[in-house]
Design an enzyme around this catalytic site. Structure first.
Site, PDB file in Angstrom:
ATOM      1  CB  ALA A  81      30.542  -5.785  -7.395  1.00  7.58           C
ATOM      2  CB  ALA A  82      31.403 -11.499  -6.188  1.00 10.38           C
ATOM      3  N   GLY A  83      32.562  -9.852  -3.824  1.00 16.01           N
ATOM      4  CA  GLY A  83      33.007  -9.744  -2.440  1.00 16.01           C
ATOM      5  C   GLY A  83      32.404  -8.547  -1.734  1.00 16.01           C
ATOM      6  CG  ASP A  84      33.218  -4.688  -3.099  1.00 10.09           C
ATOM      7  OD1 ASP A  84      34.053  -4.850  -2.187  1.00 10.09           O
ATOM      8  OD2 ASP A  84      33.514  -4.253  -4.222  1.00 10.09           O
TER       9      ASP A  84
END
Length: 311
Positions: A251-254
């Site tokens: 979820a870092a990129g999201d």
């Protein structure tokens, strides 16, 4: 307050903690297993909602109990689920193999996400027409994304495309209606049929290819531990990461994308500040386990940025 619409995926994340990925023919033990709600669309929507945006979701859940629980979670986050469709069959699932060093490998079963259709988008036309920003990924059918972006652009909305999962081709009708493309280094390279790289000079040299072959003018490439690269209007540069002990990169990129959507101005004039904030938000996420449970609030991001504001 920005009005953001996410056209995207909702997956139940099955997290399997392992020492490392097995090689062919090898069997390894799963150290721990748990389930959480996630999916690129849901993660991006929650990231935007926790930063104060008015967020609406266009997507699909299954007719299983997990679908109902997922809808309740989104509503708890203040996300409008009026156009969340219920489809026969299971809610989407993502099987995440989390290695000891914090890196992850993901397998996705689309489930209800794959049943999202043009009628679902048309029913939400009024919602899209008043949106400031429309975000999409590639975990739902391409015609759905294309139609949603066409409606958004016809009424002056900004569109952000996250081309994930990785693909070698995106329909020109989607790209022509994309204001900002945000891939990671693997996705960015695949679109040009070139090897992945995080090297700044190489990425800069590839810019003409994105602009000529993909007709993309505004580009941000996330580079994992190496930060990010951006080429927006006449500005090109690196984005540095915040130093942090990595626990889980899910979820870092999201969260990075959700932060961009809530912060960036229509003319991209504040792109550097926007990406700095997105980097801070992602740093918080990777320091904590899970997807949605790890996504920070506006206040947490402000505290992370505070030392920089004092300098």
């Amino acid at each position: 307050m920005k009005n953001i619409v996410v056209i995207g995926s909702l997956n139940v994340d099955v997290l399997m903690q392992i020492d490392r990925l097995p090689v062919e023919g090898e069997t390894l033990t799963i150290q721990n297993k748990s389930s959480n709600f996630g999916g690129k669309g849901a993660n991006q929507a929650v990231a935007a909602a926790r930063q104060g945006a008015a967020v609406s979701f266009i997507g699909a859940i299954g007719s299983d109990p997990e679908g109902g629980s997922f809808q309740a979670l989104l509503e708890h986050e203040g996300i409008n689920t009026r156009f969340l469709s219920v489809k026969d069959g299971p809610t989407g699932k993502a099987y995440i193999m989390l290695e000891e060093d914090g890196h992850n490998t993901i397998l996705v079963h689309g489930g209800a996400n794959a049943a999202l259709n043009l009628q679902d988008v048309e029913e939400a036309r009024g919602l899209i027409e008043v949106a400031d920003v429309v975000i999409a990924q590639l975990e739902v059918p391409r015609p759905v994304i294309q139609r949603g972006f066409e409606i958004a652009k016809a009424t002056g909305g900004m569109t952000i495309l996250n081309p994930a999962p990785v693909t070698e081709r995106i329909e020109s009708a989607i790209l022509e209606n994309t204001d900002l493309l945000v891939p990671n280094e693997t996705e960015a390279a695949a679109l040009l049929n070139l090897p992945p790289t995080t090297d700044y000079r190489t990425l800069k040299d590839r810019l003409p290819l994105y602009r000529e072959q993909l007709v993309i003018q505004q580009l941000v490439i996330t580079l994992g531990e190496d930060g990010a690269f951006f080429a927006v209007n006449d500005r090109v540069g690196p984005v540095k990461n915040f130093a942090v002990e990595v626990c889980d990169t899910t979820a870092a990129g999201d969260t990075f994308i959700g932060t961009i959507a809530t912060t960036v101005e229509p003319d991209f004039a504040n792109i550097e500040r926007t990406l700095q904030k997105a980097s801070a938000a992602s740093a918080i996420v990777v320091s904590r386990p899970g997807a949605i449970p790890a996504i920070p609030t506006q206040e947490e991001i402000a505290r992370k940025l505070a030392p920089m504001a004092m300098n």
